[in-house]
Design a protein around this motif. Sequence first.
Motif, mmCIF file in Angstrom:
data_model
loop_
_atom_site.group_PDB
_atom_site.id
_atom_site.type_symbol
_atom_site.label_atom_id
_atom_site.label_comp_id
_atom_site.label_asym_id
_atom_site.label_seq_id
_atom_site.Cartn_x
_atom_site.Cartn_y
_atom_site.Cartn_z
ATOM 1 N N UNK A 51 -44.107 26.610 -23.824
ATOM 2 C CA UNK A 51 -44.460 25.923 -22.575
ATOM 3 C C UNK A 51 -44.613 26.920 -21.440
ATOM 4 N N UNK A 52 -45.022 26.431 -20.288
ATOM 5 C CA UNK A 52 -45.164 27.269 -19.099
ATOM 6 C C UNK A 52 -43.991 26.972 -18.164
ATOM 7 N N UNK A 53 -43.129 27.959 -17.903
ATOM 8 C CA UNK A 53 -42.007 27.716 -16.984
ATOM 9 C C UNK A 53 -42.521 27.415 -15.572
ATOM 10 N N UNK A 54 -41.904 26.453 -14.945
ATOM 11 C CA UNK A 54 -42.256 26.116 -13.567
ATOM 12 C C UNK A 54 -41.386 26.910 -12.590
ATOM 13 N N UNK A 374 -35.387 37.383 -10.232
ATOM 14 C CA UNK A 374 -34.976 36.579 -11.381
ATOM 15 C C UNK A 374 -36.043 36.647 -12.468
ATOM 16 N N UNK A 375 -35.597 36.864 -13.708
ATOM 17 C CA UNK A 375 -36.510 36.874 -14.846
ATOM 18 C C UNK A 375 -36.949 35.462 -15.180
ATOM 19 N N UNK A 376 -38.199 35.348 -15.613
ATOM 20 C CA UNK A 376 -38.689 34.088 -16.167
ATOM 21 C C UNK A 376 -38.087 33.893 -17.547
ATOM 22 N N UNK A 377 -37.841 32.658 -17.972
ATOM 23 C CA UNK A 377 -37.290 32.438 -19.315
ATOM 24 C C UNK A 377 -38.232 32.856 -20.428
ATOM 25 N N UNK A 378 -39.527 33.111 -20.120
ATOM 26 C CA UNK A 378 -40.428 33.570 -21.170
ATOM 27 C C UNK A 378 -40.218 35.043 -21.516
ATOM 28 N N UNK A 379 -39.389 35.767 -20.736
ATOM 29 C CA UNK A 379 -39.091 37.152 -21.026
ATOM 30 C C UNK A 379 -40.212 38.104 -20.703
ATOM 31 N N UNK A 420 -35.124 29.891 -1.130
ATOM 32 C CA UNK A 420 -34.730 30.055 -2.529
ATOM 33 C C UNK A 420 -35.932 29.873 -3.439
ATOM 34 N N UNK A 421 -35.957 30.649 -4.526
ATOM 35 C CA UNK A 421 -36.951 30.505 -5.592
ATOM 36 C C UNK A 421 -36.207 30.583 -6.915
ATOM 37 N N UNK A 422 -36.525 29.680 -7.852
ATOM 38 C CA UNK A 422 -35.850 29.717 -9.149
ATOM 39 C C UNK A 422 -36.776 29.213 -10.247
ATOM 40 N N UNK A 423 -36.607 29.749 -11.449
ATOM 41 C CA UNK A 423 -37.387 29.338 -12.616
ATOM 42 C C UNK A 423 -36.743 28.128 -13.291
ATOM 43 N N UNK A 424 -37.563 27.339 -13.956
ATOM 44 C CA UNK A 424 -37.058 26.255 -14.789
ATOM 45 C C UNK A 424 -36.369 26.823 -16.020
ATOM 46 N N UNK A 425 -35.238 26.233 -16.411
ATOM 47 C CA UNK A 425 -34.523 26.656 -17.616
ATOM 48 C C UNK A 425 -35.123 26.010 -18.858
ATOM 49 N N UNK A 426 -34.808 26.587 -20.028
ATOM 50 C CA UNK A 426 -35.277 26.041 -21.300
ATOM 51 C C UNK A 426 -34.205 26.220 -22.363
ATOM 52 N N UNK A 427 -34.199 25.370 -23.396
ATOM 53 C CA UNK A 427 -33.236 25.521 -24.495
ATOM 54 C C UNK A 427 -33.504 26.791 -25.289
ATOM 55 N N UNK A 428 -32.578 27.108 -26.185
ATOM 56 C CA UNK A 428 -32.727 28.274 -27.039
ATOM 57 C C UNK A 428 -33.949 28.123 -27.950
ATOM 58 N N UNK A 429 -34.501 29.264 -28.333
ATOM 59 C CA UNK A 429 -35.602 29.324 -29.299
ATOM 60 C C UNK A 429 -36.849 28.571 -28.831
ATOM 61 N N UNK A 430 -37.072 28.548 -27.524
ATOM 62 C CA UNK A 430 -38.245 27.866 -26.991
ATOM 63 C C UNK A 430 -39.462 28.774 -26.993
ATOM 64 N N UNK A 431 -39.266 30.059 -26.674
ATOM 65 C CA UNK A 431 -40.395 30.967 -26.478
ATOM 66 C C UNK A 431 -40.576 31.894 -27.674
#
Length: 586
Positions: A51-54, A374-379, A420-431
């Motif tokens: 998915x695309x992190x918001x 802050x890192x995006x959850x997509x790494x 403030x700016x923050x990325x959306x979180x995601x569960x494990x093994x999403x990306x």
Amino acid sequence: MKSGAHELSPVTRVRSQRCAGSDQLQVAPVIRNGNVDCTIPHGNGGKMASPIPCVAVRGSTGINLAQGPPSYEPVKTFPKDDSKSCKAMLFSPDGRYFAWINAASVKIVLCETWKIVAEIARPKICSIQFSTHSTYLATWEPSFVTQTSSQGTQNLHIWKSENGELVHSFVQKKQINWEPQWSSDEKLCGLLNGANVLLYEDNNFDRYVHKISVAKVAKFSIAPGNAPYHILCYMPGKPGQPSFGRLFQYPKFEIGEALASKSFFQADRVDIYWHQRGTNALLMASTEVDKSGASYYGKQTLHYFSTKGDTAMVTFSKEGPIHAKITICINFLDYCALLLLAGFGNLRGGIELWDIANRKLIAKTDAPDTTLLQWSPDGEHFVTATTAPRLRIGNGFKIWHYTGSLVYQRPWNNQEELWEVTWQNFPLNTFQQKPISYKAVEGIVSSPSQSQAPKEAYRPPCARGQNITFKLHDDIEPPSKPAVDSNPSKAALKMKKNREAKKAKKELESNNSTVNGQVTSATTSVKMELTDDPEKNKKIKKVKSKLDQISKLKEQLKSGKQLEINQLDKIKKEDELLKELEELTL
């Protein structure tokens, strides 16, 4: 790691966070060079399309959400909030919900549809916290003593995230460390109540099952992982007595039953950092003031605890405050992790990105005036931002690719503030796992309008926006010349004559220079011949002094000393000065 403070100050505060899309191994803050932020992201293995992190943004214009790379388009189905009083916002740990506070209520949206699923109409709420599985949302508001509530009104409420149904309410007077803490499986919940820790099982909040009350507890932290549960407590000492960190295994909470115990002094505040498996922890003790005077930022010490009973004090080769935070997010040990090193605050904002496995630099870039990273959850991407109230000029945020390319920029105008700016979180093994690339992706050119504060003198708030006509030092009177006595006494004339004689002797002695430890005549290379004209003699002495300086510089240059540019320029003027001296002595 998501910092609770959205600014990077000379002493960076660090709080734990689940790095969405990966397991997390938290390592101690250990770097001392300026404001250095060290973060290691990790991509995740997965077979489905990622998915695309918001990106959620909070500021003086309210709260809005936008898609991350590559579209950056606003999330059209999100009910944008234009309130100028949005106090906080938060994604749940698995990214299922997003909640925020405005001046009227708390709103919760389901991120799958971005539709509001709950609205809690309590205008005084100012802090929120999700449970580990996003099942519950805890809120805090000020408590007031009334005729019917002598202990204070119930101000800590726990709600169901899916519909906003109230589960239970408590009295929690202090906002510091107010948050309930859940175990990773949500079967255990702890709450700081006065100087005690109350523990509830299976989210039944009608009655606590166990209580930690063997000593005054100022802070506690439940280790990540499932049963057996471990809890680390900070127990401050009385004046002149040591404080303690004690590690317990649930439900054994007697002093003699502690798995590990360590004493220390000088702690106005503590922060606790767990290994992602919950087997080891670091307790950082901080003081606001360093009584030794060695540091303006206070003093910090690190203490290590292990569930095996080991304790130690983490020592450093250099004294000083701990400025950095390190997060390692790992899913696959064979995956090549990225390391980001950045220096902000007192440093110029340089960023380096490294391939850890190959110990190879990928890219360098600059993000001056950064207060949030802050890192995006997509790494693959990270965001840097300049936020208020730390900086009120040049607010805005930028999104970068790990190859150093700037891929998006959103500046704020001078009438708006970004908080403030923050990325959306995601569960494990999403990306999906992707190999590291050294080739920079296509980017954009940074606009000079962001992070470039105008180069003008500082003005206090009361003088801003006004046409100021005064200049620096206008109110300082020039030094007055001493009055000349037209009828000096004989003693004054004698003193004047003695001063002039001493001055002449000093000038004569200055005509000699020391070269290689031997005193030689300054006229070794240039003979100084005085004339009958006093004015000419003054000019000759002045030129000769410059030539003597050049002679010394040439000796230094000959001995291999590195000279400054202005010193080399002086040497170049030697011929010109020799010609001038020759003309003066004709």
